[in-house]
Scaffold this motif. Structure first.
Motif, PDB file in Angstrom:
ATOM      1  N   LEU A 270     -10.252   3.426   6.982  1.00  0.00           N
ATOM      2  CA  LEU A 270     -10.884   4.601   7.593  1.00  0.00           C
ATOM      3  C   LEU A 270     -10.412   5.893   6.933  1.00  0.00           C
ATOM      4  N   LEU A 271      -9.113   5.983   6.709  1.00  0.00           N
ATOM      5  CA  LEU A 271      -8.564   7.199   6.099  1.00  0.00           C
ATOM      6  C   LEU A 271      -9.004   7.349   4.643  1.00  0.00           C
ATOM      7  N   CYS A 272      -9.083   6.244   3.918  1.00  0.00           N
ATOM      8  CA  CYS A 272      -9.565   6.299   2.532  1.00  0.00           C
ATOM      9  C   CYS A 272     -11.007   6.791   2.488  1.00  0.00           C
TER      10      CYS A 272
ATOM     11  N   HIS B 259       0.800  -1.215   0.000  1.00  0.00           N
ATOM     12  CA  HIS B 259       0.000   0.000   0.000  1.00  0.00           C
ATOM     13  C   HIS B 259       0.838   1.274   0.000  1.00  0.00           C
ATOM     14  N   ASP B 260       2.135   1.179  -0.254  1.00  0.00           N
ATOM     15  CA  ASP B 260       2.999   2.360  -0.194  1.00  0.00           C
ATOM     16  C   ASP B 260       2.498   3.538  -1.020  1.00  0.00           C
ATOM     17  N   PRO B 261       2.070   3.342  -2.277  1.00  0.00           N
ATOM     18  CA  PRO B 261       1.573   4.498  -3.039  1.00  0.00           C
ATOM     19  C   PRO B 261       0.322   5.104  -2.404  1.00  0.00           C
ATOM     20  N   ILE B 262      -0.547   4.288  -1.876  1.00  0.00           N
ATOM     21  CA  ILE B 262      -1.760   4.786  -1.226  1.00  0.00           C
ATOM     22  C   ILE B 262      -1.392   5.536   0.045  1.00  0.00           C
ATOM     23  N   LEU B 263      -0.441   4.990   0.808  1.00  0.00           N
ATOM     24  CA  LEU B 263      -0.010   5.662   2.036  1.00  0.00           C
ATOM     25  C   LEU B 263       0.562   7.037   1.745  1.00  0.00           C
ATOM     26  N   ALA B 264       1.374   7.136   0.725  1.00  0.00           N
ATOM     27  CA  ALA B 264       1.960   8.428   0.358  1.00  0.00           C
ATOM     28  C   ALA B 264       0.863   9.426  -0.016  1.00  0.00           C
ATOM     29  N   LYS B 265      -0.138   8.959  -0.739  1.00  0.00           N
ATOM     30  CA  LYS B 265      -1.248   9.845  -1.125  1.00  0.00           C
ATOM     31  C   LYS B 265      -2.076  10.258   0.087  1.00  0.00           C
ATOM     32  N   LEU B 266      -2.309   9.320   1.004  1.00  0.00           N
ATOM     33  CA  LEU B 266      -3.065   9.650   2.214  1.00  0.00           C
ATOM     34  C   LEU B 266      -2.310  10.670   3.061  1.00  0.00           C
TER      35      LEU B 266
ATOM     36  N   ALA C  27      -0.219  12.852   2.056  1.00  0.00           N
ATOM     37  CA  ALA C  27      -0.240  14.151   1.371  1.00  0.00           C
ATOM     38  C   ALA C  27      -1.624  14.796   1.445  1.00  0.00           C
ATOM     39  N   ARG C  28      -2.653  13.994   1.471  1.00  0.00           N
ATOM     40  CA  ARG C  28      -4.028  14.500   1.397  1.00  0.00           C
ATOM     41  C   ARG C  28      -4.625  14.890   2.750  1.00  0.00           C
ATOM     42  N   ILE C  29      -4.228  14.169   3.807  1.00  0.00           N
ATOM     43  CA  ILE C  29      -4.824  14.403   5.125  1.00  0.00           C
ATOM     44  C   ILE C  29      -3.830  15.157   6.009  1.00  0.00           C
TER      45      ILE C  29
ATOM     46  N   VAL D  23      -0.158   9.780   9.886  1.00  0.00           N
ATOM     47  CA  VAL D  23      -1.627   9.736   9.932  1.00  0.00           C
ATOM     48  C   VAL D  23      -2.158   8.318  10.125  1.00  0.00           C
ATOM     49  N   VAL D  24      -1.493   7.339   9.527  1.00  0.00           N
ATOM     50  CA  VAL D  24      -1.951   5.955   9.658  1.00  0.00           C
ATOM     51  C   VAL D  24      -1.728   5.472  11.087  1.00  0.00           C
TER      52      VAL D  24
END
Length: 118
Positions: A106-108, A24-31, A33-35, A88-89
Motif C-alpha cells: 500500500l505504501l509503495c 525489505h529493510d532498504p525499502i522500509l528505510a526509503k518509505l 524517508a519518503r512518507i 509508517v508501516v
C-alpha cells in the motif's frame, strides 16, 4: 534447572514478521524517508502541535485526553494511554488491519513505486 520463557502466539508471530521484514529493510528505510508520518496519521487523526511533536486522539481506544503523539523528526508515533507505537508501516498495518507485506505494498503504491515481491 533452566527456566525457559513462555512465548505467546502473538510474540511468535511478531518475530516471524520481523524475520520476513529484514528482506525489505532498504525499502522500509526509503518509505520512512519518503512518507511523512504526520501526513499519514493526519488522514485519520486530527493532529495539533504539542511542543516539538504533534498530538491527537488515539484510534486504538476511546481516547478522551489526546494521548497519541507523533514525532516527525524521529519518525514514530506513541500513545501514552495504551502504548500503541510504531512507524509508517505499523500505522498502515493497524489502520487497514493488514499484514506487513500488504502495508508495504500500500505504501509503495502511495509513492508510485512497484511493490516488492513477497
Amino acid at each position: 534447572m533452566i527456566s525457559l520463557p513462555v512465548v505467546s502466539v502473538d510474540v511468535a508471530a511478531g518475530l516471524d514478521d520481523r524475520r520476513r521484514m529484514r528482506r525489505h529493510d532498504p525499502i522500509l528505510a526509503k518509505l520512512r524517508a519518503r512518507i511523512p508520518l504526520a501526513d499519514l496519521v493526519g488522514e485519520t487523526v486530527d493532529l495539533r502541535p504539542a511542543g516539538t511533536k504533534l498530538r491527537g486522539r488515539c484510534t486504538a481506544h476511546r481516547d478522551e485526553g489526546g494521548g497519541l503523539y507523533v514525532d516527525e523528526a524521529e519518525g514514530y508515533y506513541l500513545c501514552y494511554s495504551c502504548g500503541r507505537s510504531g512507524d509508517v508501516v505499523r500505522w498502515t498495518r493497524e489502520t487497514y488491519l493488514c499484514s506487513e507485506q500488504a502495508a508495504i505494498e500500500l505504501l509503495c503504491r502511495r509513492v508510485g513505486w512497484t511493490p516488492p515481491a513477497a
